[in-house]
Scaffold this motif. Structure first.
Motif: not given
Length: 394
Positions: A200-204, A332-336
């Motif tokens: 989540y940190a990487a996405i944010l 890999a980030q799409m779901g979150r």
């Protein structure tokens, strides 16, 4: 028919249908709540709690399915989600008491959340860039139709079955679409690389995702704020009843569907940035004019209708492009990323609704409603006025 068009239809249609079935667990059920109250001999608050716990499960499970998307894959998530939706619907139909029904409604909300995370992720990951806006728009059209048509169909069903019959129908619909969706859903998202940082940190930390997601969430929050407040506004500010609200809904859905049918074409012709700015500008202008009319003490029903039709049509034009660009993240980030986006828009709607609620009930209630909506729309437009480059999907 072009091969890519045929493939996109085979992907979009089942995913749109499963989204509709998941939403029907709320909208088809709503007219049955009074019948449930009488049938079980329970209080109004307990009957209404069957709606609240469903929404709680739907919201809370966004992050759950965001986690499971990479672990289980889209196909297995759809299998589990639809199977659980069918089982909980059967359980609701057979529930012996309100306590059992409340637990099952909570789990039903958890099951329905699978579609809200998996369907847009699969569309974004599997369709070509030329088709993906159209795919999200098609799912959005279903999301507009079901809240409008669901209560009407639910009310008609109650003329031939009791409240339990609603859940039998939901169970049947879930089992009906299950084989079709499982057939088209991939075992895993194309290009999935689990070595990629999917935290989540990487996405944010992705500023483009953050701006696009917040902009879309605020826009949907503005929609939910007005929609939840409209019955009270129409009654107290304009002296109108439920039929006026029903007409407003029909015209809003019609405008949304018209806009959604053109959103893919406009995005391709004008580019995503221009389409989003165009839609945001139209919404801000319409809300400003409505607020001005309310402030002057003269806001006819026709003006409210014109505002709502403009809002819904503009949302259908700008929404799919914003959603698509926000989810242009690594698989890999799409779901979150999808889960956080859906959770953010639900939170924005809930917060906006509660902030304007204390001001409803009087003749001047239109002013705080349109003020609350306009604040969200201005913030939404500001976030995308200098349109961020879509997140890199490497």
């Amino acid at each position: 028919m072009h091969p890519s068009t045929s493939a996109s239809i085979r992907t979009i249609l089942p995913l749109a249908l499963v989204t509709g079935v998941s939403m029907a667990a709320m909208d088809l059920y709503l007219p049955a709540v009074p019948a449930l109250q009488l049938g079980m001999g329970i209080s109004v608050p307990l009957a209404q709690a069957t709606i609240a716990v469903y929404l709680a499960g739907l919201a809370a499970a966004q992050l759950l399915w965001g986690e499971l998307l990479n672990r289980l894959g889209p196909r297995r998530c759809m299998e589990v989600g639809l199977a659980l939706l069918a089982l909980t619907s059967l359980g609701c139909a057979l529930a012996p008491n309100i306590e059992t029904l409340l637990v099952l409604r909570l789990l039903q909300g958890v099951a329905a959340a699978a579609a809200t995370v998996v369907a847009p992720s699969v569309v974004r990951a599997t369709l070509a860039d030329a088709d993906v806006v159209r795919g999200i728009a098609a799912i959005s059209m279903v999301e507009a139709i079901v809240p409008a048509a669901g209560p009407v169909l639910g009310a008609l069903m109650l003329t031939v079955v009791d409240w339990r019959g609603t859940f039998w129908v939901l169970a049947g619909l879930s089992l009906l679409v299950l084989p079709w969706v499982v057939k088209i859903a991939p075992r895993q998202l194309p290009g999935l690389n689990l070595a990629h940082d999917a935290s989540y940190a990487a996405i944010l930390r992705n500023r483009s995702y953050l701006r696009l997601a917040l902009s879309h969430a605020l826009c949907i929050g503005a929609l939910l704020t007005f929609l939840a407040s409209a019955p009270q506004l129409l009654q107290h500010a304009l002296g109108l009843g439920s039929s006026a609200f029903a007409l407003l809904q029909v015209l809003g859905v019609g405008s949304f569907m018209l806009g959604a049918s053109q959103s893919g074409r406009l995005a391709k012709r004008l580019g995503h940035a221009r389409v989003v700015r165009l839609g945001a500008s139209a919404q801000v202008l319409a809300c400003t004019l409505a607020l001005l009319g309310a402030s002057l003490g003269h806001l006819p029903y026709a003006a409210v209708v014109a505002y709502w039709m403009c809002f819904c049509g503009s949302l259908a034009i700008r929404g799919p492009a914003t959603f698509v660009d926000a989810l242009a993240v690594p698989p890999a980030q799409m779901g979150r990323a999808t889960a956080m986006l859906i959770l953010a828009l639900l939170a924005a709607g809930a917060l906006g609704t509660q902030l304007v609620a204390p001001f409803l009930g009087g003749e001047g209630s239109a002013v705080p409603v349109f003020c609350g909506v306009l604040v969200q729309l201005l913030a939404s437009a500001a976030l995308v006025w200098r349109y961020p480059a879509p997140p890199a999907a490497r």
